[in-house]
Design a protein around this motif. Structure first.
Motif, short mmCIF file in Angstrom:
data_model
loop_
_atom_site.label_atom_id
_atom_site.label_comp_id
_atom_site.label_asym_id
_atom_site.label_seq_id
_atom_site.Cartn_x
_atom_site.Cartn_y
_atom_site.Cartn_z
N LEU A 1 0.85 -1.19 0.00
CA LEU A 1 0.00 0.00 0.00
C LEU A 1 0.88 1.24 0.00
N ASP A 2 0.82 2.01 -1.08
CA ASP A 2 1.66 3.20 -1.23
C ASP A 2 0.80 4.44 -1.05
N GLU A 3 0.90 5.09 0.10
CA GLU A 3 0.17 6.33 0.40
C GLU A 3 -1.34 6.18 0.14
N PRO A 4 -2.00 5.19 0.75
CA PRO A 4 -3.41 4.95 0.40
C PRO A 4 -4.39 5.98 0.95
N THR A 5 -3.96 6.86 1.87
CA THR A 5 -4.90 7.81 2.47
C THR A 5 -4.64 9.25 2.07
N VAL A 6 -3.89 9.46 1.00
CA VAL A 6 -3.58 10.83 0.57
C VAL A 6 -4.87 11.55 0.18
N ALA A 7 -5.04 12.76 0.72
CA ALA A 7 -6.13 13.67 0.32
C ALA A 7 -7.51 13.08 0.52
N VAL A 8 -7.72 12.36 1.63
CA VAL A 8 -9.07 11.88 1.95
C VAL A 8 -9.50 12.47 3.29
N ASP A 9 -10.80 12.50 3.53
CA ASP A 9 -11.34 13.07 4.76
C ASP A 9 -11.08 12.13 5.94
N PRO A 10 -11.17 12.63 7.17
CA PRO A 10 -10.85 11.80 8.35
C PRO A 10 -11.69 10.53 8.45
N GLN A 11 -12.97 10.60 8.06
CA GLN A 11 -13.81 9.40 8.14
C GLN A 11 -13.32 8.32 7.18
N SER A 12 -13.01 8.72 5.95
CA SER A 12 -12.51 7.74 4.98
C SER A 12 -11.14 7.20 5.40
N ARG A 13 -10.31 8.08 5.95
CA ARG A 13 -8.99 7.63 6.41
C ARG A 13 -9.13 6.59 7.51
N ASN A 14 -10.03 6.84 8.45
CA ASN A 14 -10.24 5.89 9.54
C ASN A 14 -10.75 4.56 9.00
N LYS A 15 -11.66 4.62 8.04
CA LYS A 15 -12.21 3.40 7.42
C LYS A 15 -11.10 2.61 6.73
N ILE A 16 -10.22 3.31 6.02
CA ILE A 16 -9.12 2.65 5.32
C ILE A 16 -8.15 1.99 6.30
N LEU A 17 -7.79 2.70 7.37
CA LEU A 17 -6.86 2.15 8.36
C LEU A 17 -7.46 0.94 9.06
N GLU A 18 -8.73 1.01 9.40
CA GLU A 18 -9.39 -0.15 10.01
C GLU A 18 -9.39 -1.33 9.05
N GLY A 19 -9.60 -1.04 7.76
CA GLY A 19 -9.59 -2.11 6.75
C GLY A 19 -8.23 -2.76 6.62
N ILE A 20 -7.16 -1.95 6.68
CA ILE A 20 -5.80 -2.49 6.59
C ILE A 20 -5.53 -3.43 7.76
N GLN A 21 -5.93 -3.02 8.96
CA GLN A 21 -5.71 -3.86 10.14
C GLN A 21 -6.54 -5.15 10.04
N LYS A 22 -7.72 -5.06 9.47
CA LYS A 22 -8.55 -6.25 9.30
C LYS A 22 -7.92 -7.21 8.29
N LEU A 23 -7.38 -6.67 7.19
CA LEU A 23 -6.68 -7.51 6.21
C LEU A 23 -5.52 -8.25 6.87
N ASN A 24 -4.81 -7.55 7.73
CA ASN A 24 -3.68 -8.15 8.44
C ASN A 24 -4.15 -9.27 9.36
N ARG A 25 -5.25 -9.03 10.08
CA ARG A 25 -5.79 -10.08 10.97
C ARG A 25 -6.25 -11.29 10.18
N GLN A 26 -6.66 -11.08 8.92
CA GLN A 26 -7.11 -12.20 8.08
C GLN A 26 -5.94 -12.96 7.46
N GLY A 27 -4.70 -12.50 7.71
CA GLY A 27 -3.54 -13.28 7.28
C GLY A 27 -2.62 -12.62 6.27
N SER A 28 -2.94 -11.41 5.82
CA SER A 28 -2.10 -10.75 4.82
C SER A 28 -0.93 -10.03 5.49
N THR A 29 0.25 -10.16 4.89
CA THR A 29 1.39 -9.35 5.27
C THR A 29 1.31 -8.05 4.47
#
Length: 309
Positions: free
Chosen positions: A156-184
């Motif tokens: 993931l290369d700068e996935p939250t550039v120029a997004v609002d705080p709600q979208s940024r939070n959603k993206i970060l939560e999604g990244i952590q969920k992907l990691n919990r599901q087994g992705s490096t």
């Protein structure tokens, strides 16, 4: 998951990667930080076998990474900083297209596309074309296109550039969920607070070399700053500044517009010593802050504060 040894990449006389070494473990969210021109993008392109390099080795999932190693490439997902989707296709069609590059079975692909849509929260936009999406929704579509085939490794290369705080939070939560599901995950960002929030280990690279690697706590222990004290609305003469500068464990002092900022090593009672001095001298003051070092402090102290092109 990834082992990079003595990687060298030159562009004529310019050395973009100078014997870079990195080890990224399976199951990590690995932060990759560096100033502009430090070699981050070049390193990622070499990992993906998009660039030839002059020297060194790259192994991913135990195998040498080569341009024709499609077995490994099928297990990698890439989300670039610049949104890469087709304006002519709807949200659903975009995700289906990119997933179809890896998954040929239509039934399996349909389930994966629907799961990706739910994962990024785009259920209400499946028939919408990208030009009608807001910046935050477009970023989420970009992520869905990169992860729909359930890769083991996601870059993931700068996935939250120029997004609002709600979208940024959603993206970060999604990244952590992907990691919990087994992705490096390899995560690059200029938002230090994001890296500090989600990354299990972090590498800082500069001038094509890895100059510091560790957890955020380990990186903070590498720098001199252990505490920053800020005192507002305080009138000081040069004698007072000289006295405070001589107090134990203070190694940097700045005073501007009646705001005193002190950088101290990680000793105890730094703030108490400063306040005791002010009390002895009968010097009134306003608000007082004491802050532990952040990842931003580490980055600036290690790479320098001068501007980069």
């Amino acid at each position: 998951m990834i082992e990079i040894n003595n990687l060298v990449k030159r562009y004529g006389n310019l050395v973009a990667l100078d014997h870079l070494n990195l080890n990224i473990h399976e199951g990590e969210i690995f932060g990759l930080l560096g100033p502009n021109g430090s070699g981050k993008t070049t390193a990622i392109n070499c990992m993906l076998a998009l660039l030839k390099y002059d020297k060194g080795t790259i192994r991913i999932m135990g195998e040498e990474m080569r341009p024709d190693n499609y077995k490994i490439k099928q297990q990698i997902g890439i989300v670039l900083q610049n949104v890469a989707v087709f304006d002519e296709l709807t949200v659903y069609e975009n995700i289906d297209y990119f997933c179809g590059l890896y998954i040929k079975d239509k039934t399996k692909r349909r389930h994966l596309v629907e799961e990706a849509i739910q994962f990024v929260g785009l259920e209400d936009y499946v028939r919408v074309r990208p030009k009608k999406l807001s910046g935050g929704l477009l970023r989420r579509l970009n992520i869905a296109c990169g992860i729909a085939h359930k890769p083991k490794l996601i870059i993931l290369d700068e996935p939250t550039v120029a997004v609002d705080p709600q979208s940024r939070n959603k993206i970060l939560e999604g990244i952590q969920k992907l990691n919990r599901q087994g992705s490096t995950i390899i995560y690059t960002s200029h938002y230090m607070e994001e890296v500090e929030q989600i990354c299990t280990r972090i590498a800082i690279i500069d001038h094509g070399r890895s100059i510091a690697v560790g957890t955020k706590e380990e990186l903070k222990n590498m720098i001199k700053t252990g505490e920053t004290i800020t005192i507002e609305a305080i009138a000081l003469e040069q004698k007072h500044l000289n006295d405070i500068q001589q107090l134990p464990h203070i190694f940097e002092l700045s005073y501007h517009e009646q705001i005193l900022t002190l950088r101290c090593t990680g000793a105890e009672h730094n703030l108490i010593r400063v306040l005791n001095y002010l009390q002895e001298q009968h010097i009134p003051f306003g608000r007082v802050f004491s802050e532990l070092p952040t990842l931003n402090d580490v980055f600036l102290e290690i790479t320098g504060k001068q501007l980069r092109d």
